[in-house]
Design an enzyme around this catalytic site. Structure first.
Site, short mmCIF file in Angstrom:
data_model
loop_
_atom_site.label_atom_id
_atom_site.label_comp_id
_atom_site.label_asym_id
_atom_site.label_seq_id
_atom_site.Cartn_x
_atom_site.Cartn_y
_atom_site.Cartn_z
N CYS A 36 16.46 6.04 -20.68
CA CYS A 36 15.80 5.03 -19.85
C CYS A 36 14.34 4.99 -20.25
O CYS A 36 13.63 5.99 -20.10
CB CYS A 36 15.93 5.37 -18.36
N ASN B 152 23.03 8.19 -21.50
CA ASN B 152 24.24 7.98 -20.70
C ASN B 152 25.27 9.03 -21.08
O ASN B 152 25.25 9.57 -22.18
CB ASN B 152 24.83 6.61 -21.03
N ARG C 130 24.31 -2.09 -25.66
CA ARG C 130 23.17 -2.60 -24.90
C ARG C 130 22.31 -1.46 -24.37
O ARG C 130 21.22 -1.23 -24.84
CB ARG C 130 23.67 -3.50 -23.75
N ASP C 131 22.82 -0.72 -23.42
CA ASP C 131 22.05 0.34 -22.79
C ASP C 131 21.74 1.46 -23.77
O ASP C 131 20.71 2.12 -23.67
CB ASP C 131 22.83 0.88 -21.58
#
EC number: 4.1.3.26
Length: 300
Positions: free
Chosen positions: A240, A249, A15-16
């Site tokens: 981001c 991340n 997801r991220d």
């Protein structure tokens, strides 16, 4: 040294990690990634996001991904569902756990979700109520806990307030996100001490980005503060889209290497995790962002 004996890794790569990729990603490749990660022993995987494809085009097809993955017993397959419409779509896909996200910075909240922190929290109320009715667990994220790309420093007391609000609403766990990776070990410890005055440490998680190379130091500082849940992304995927220059991340492989060295149990197989990261990197046509993975692959 009083470290946790066991740590739960929350894998956010599907997801991220993938949400910031520029090229379209096939549903089949997303399914393969999730299945690879569960096979590696990860027992919490954030699979996708039920948001408007207009805002996050890479998360289109999350329902198909949930329908196609091989769901293993004991593994939590979660999704981001920031509003009631998203929650209802997640529910239709059989999702048993969702996440909502707030920010600790007013400027970031306005630019990311187009409303104030207070308004964003109010939007979650119907989601939490519906989740209770359907026995779906909800995890809360807070962005910019150690710094904001627009506001600069963020007061730990502000983070503590947002964390308390999320917990009181019904979030069983709150993940503290250093979205732009500016945090240091000292700042991380001070943050956790402040937030722990409002939310018990066992209900907190760490989510660190490695922009300044500090993510592992911040995780170690968090371990010393009694935190035993960390978000990470296979191969260091992600960033981001709203924070210019922010790198990804912290890589799951790097976190696992740290934890293995501290003899902290995770239940995750390093070699299987490295293979999963390499496969998705090949699909994306990019190099692996994990230093541990690159070192292990060089020895193979």
């Amino acid at each position: 040294m009083n470290l946790p004996k066991k740590v739960r890794l929350v894998e956010v790569g599907p997801r991220d990690g993938l949400q910031n990729e520029k090229q379209p990603i096939e549903v089949a490749d997303k399914i393969r990634l999730v299945d690879d990660l569960s096979a590696a022993g990860l027992d919490y995987i954030e699979v996708g996001s039920f948001v408007s494809p207009k805002w996050v085009p890479q998360m289109a097809g999350s329902a198909e991904v949930f329908a196609g993955i091989r769901q293993r017993p004991g593994v939590t397959y979660a999704a981001l569902a920031p509003n009631l419409k998203g929650f209802e779509a997640a529910l239709e896909s059989g999702v048993k756990e969702v996440a909502v996200f707030a920010a600790a910075s007013e400027a970031f909240s306005q630019r990311n979700i187009n409303c104030s922190i207070k308004d964003s929290l109010e939007r979650f109320v119907p989601v939490l109520e519906a989740a209770r009715q359907h026995q779906v667990r909800v995890r809360g994220y807070i962005s910019c806990v150690l710094g904001c790309p627009y506001d600069g420093d963020v007061d730990p007391r502000q983070v503590a307030w947002v964390a308390r609000e999320l917990q009181q609403m019904g979030c069983y766990e709150v993940s503290l996100g250093d979205t732009i990776g500016v945090g240091t070990a000292g700042a991380t410890r001070r943050l956790i001490e402040a937030v722990a005055s409002e939310v018990p440490r066992e209900r907190l998680a760490g989510h660190f980005h490695d922009t300044y190379g500090q993510a592992l130091a911040n995780i170690y500082a968090s371990l010393l503060e009694g935190i035993a849940v960390f978000d990470s992304s296979v191969a260091g995927l992600g960033g981001c889209p709203y924070a210019k220059g922010a790198t990804g991340n912290v890589a799951s492989e790097d976190v696992l290497y740290l934890l293995n060295g501290l003899e902290i149990h995770t239940g995750v197989d390093m070699h299987a995790l490295v293979d999963a990261g390499q496969r998705i990197c090949a699909v994306l046509g990019k190099s692996n962002g994990s230093r541990a993975a690159k070192a292990l692959l060089a020895k193979a």
